[in-house]
Design an enzyme around this catalytic site. Sequence first.
Site, PDB file in Angstrom:
ATOM      1  N   GLU A   1       4.703   8.496   5.080  1.00  0.00           N
ATOM      2  CA  GLU A   1       4.742   9.137   3.869  1.00  0.00           C
ATOM      3  C   GLU A   1       4.423  10.593   3.808  1.00  0.00           C
ATOM      4  OE1 GLU A   1       3.158   6.116   0.730  1.00  0.00           O
ATOM      5  OE2 GLU A   1       1.551   6.976   1.722  1.00  0.00           O
TER       6      GLU A   1
ATOM      7  N   ARG B   1       6.612   2.962   2.385  1.00  0.00           N
ATOM      8  CA  ARG B   1       6.575   2.839   0.974  1.00  0.00           C
ATOM      9  C   ARG B   1       7.910   3.430   0.442  1.00  0.00           C
ATOM     10  NH1 ARG B   1       1.045   3.872  -0.899  1.00  0.00           N
ATOM     11  NH2 ARG B   1      -0.021   1.599  -0.900  1.00  0.00           N
TER      12      ARG B   1
HETATM   13  P1  TTP Z   1      -0.893   5.106   1.052  1.00  0.00           P
HETATM   14  O1  TTP Z   1       0.431   4.854   0.998  1.00  0.00           O
HETATM   15  O2  TTP Z   1      -1.986   4.101   0.813  1.00  0.00           O
HETATM   16  O3  TTP Z   1      -0.952   5.753   2.553  1.00  0.00           O
HETATM   17  P2  TTP Z   1      -2.082   5.565   3.779  1.00  0.00           P
HETATM   18  O4  TTP Z   1      -2.017   6.201   4.903  1.00  0.00           O
HETATM   19  O5  TTP Z   1      -3.423   5.536   2.951  1.00  0.00           O
HETATM   20  O6  TTP Z   1      -1.811   3.821   4.074  1.00  0.00           O
HETATM   21  P3  TTP Z   1      -2.016   3.170   5.575  1.00  0.00           P
HETATM   22  O7  TTP Z   1      -3.267   3.189   6.120  1.00  0.00           O
HETATM   23  O8  TTP Z   1      -1.464   1.810   5.268  1.00  0.00           O
HETATM   24  O9  TTP Z   1      -1.003   3.950   6.492  1.00  0.00           O
HETATM   25  O10 TTP Z   1      -0.980   6.529   0.127  1.00  0.00           O
HETATM   26  C1  TTP Z   1      -1.964   7.533   0.537  1.00  0.00           C
HETATM   27  C2  TTP Z   1      -2.710   7.743  -0.781  1.00  0.00           C
HETATM   28  O11 TTP Z   1      -1.853   8.439  -1.832  1.00  0.00           O
HETATM   29  C3  TTP Z   1      -3.689   7.091  -1.232  1.00  0.00           C
HETATM   30  O12 TTP Z   1      -4.993   7.601  -1.731  1.00  0.00           O
HETATM   31  C4  TTP Z   1      -2.805   6.472  -2.476  1.00  0.00           C
HETATM   32  C5  TTP Z   1      -1.974   7.482  -3.053  1.00  0.00           C
HETATM   33  N1  TTP Z   1      -0.927   7.319  -3.860  1.00  0.00           N
HETATM   34  C6  TTP Z   1      -0.962   7.552  -5.107  1.00  0.00           C
HETATM   35  O13 TTP Z   1      -1.991   7.942  -5.573  1.00  0.00           O
HETATM   36  N2  TTP Z   1       0.064   7.357  -5.653  1.00  0.00           N
HETATM   37  C7  TTP Z   1       1.177   6.967  -5.347  1.00  0.00           C
HETATM   38  O14 TTP Z   1       2.072   6.688  -6.041  1.00  0.00           O
HETATM   39  C8  TTP Z   1       1.299   6.516  -3.854  1.00  0.00           C
HETATM   40  C9  TTP Z   1       2.460   6.237  -3.344  1.00  0.00           C
HETATM   41  C10 TTP Z   1       0.059   7.011  -3.193  1.00  0.00           C
HETATM   42 MG    MG Z   2      -0.366   5.918   5.979  1.00  0.00          MG
END
Ligand code: TTP
Ligand code: MG
Length: 215
Positions: A36, A89
């Site tokens: 991401e 995502r």
């Molecule tokens: P996450 O997609 O949850 O990435 P992550 O790295 O935290 O997940 P994982 O540990 O499973 O790899 O998103 C990162 C941050 O962005 C999190 O604080 C949620 C935020 N976010 C938004 O606020 N709006 C959005 O549309 C998305 C996709 C993420």
């Molecule tokens: Mg992540």
Amino acid sequence: MSCCFTSIWLEGNIASGKTTCLEYFSKTSEIEVLTEPVSKWRNVQGCNPLGLMYQDPSRWGLTLQTYVQLTMLDRHVLPMSAPIRMMERSIYSAKYIFVENLYKSGKMPEVDFAVLSEWFEWIIKNIAIPVDLIVYLQTSPQTCYERLKQRCREEEKVIPLEYLESIHNLYEDWLIHHKSFEVPAPVLVIPADHDLKKMLYQYEENREKILMAHC
Ligand code: TTP
Ligand code: MG
């Protein structure tokens, strides 16, 4: 998706382990992995829309989600460099989960929601965003809360358990109960509350199913 390219989206709550899962599959030669663009959300030309949104969602939700939508679209349209792409995502979950959550919790004004929705509808109508399989890392909100506290990303320190519960419920309604929005591909559910060792074991167990999404 037509031809011999396969597109897989990896979905799940905040801190459900998506990046770790992608790192695991990145070692497979036929798979290219797109993580991401969260570093961009924390720094766009010196500004931090992610941090601003957590400080004041009503003011900055639209700003962040507009930028998330752009950066996810940019990822979706990148030419593929391997037969299988796994991506953290999607533009769909940004809209169906995060924008929806801001709006439903009363933190996004109706006009902001309307403008974002029209942008989103235009994009999915006019730009091909292929998907063959959705892998859903299914966690309890409590597990994510504990992982979140451990990893200590500065912007996320303000996130309460209730926020993760709302994101969880939106995901379950979408991908498990089929109660909210259209699901654009079959869903493979991987229980993801386990420790790292067991998670890696499960990824290996599911490898065939994931590779089989390939034509
Ligand atoms: P996450 O997609 O949850 O990435 P992550 O790295 O935290 O997940 P994982 O540990 O499973 O790899 O998103 C990162 C941050 O962005 C999190 O604080 C949620 C935020 N976010 C938004 O606020 N709006 C959005 O549309 C998305 C996709 C993420
Ligand atoms: Mg992540």
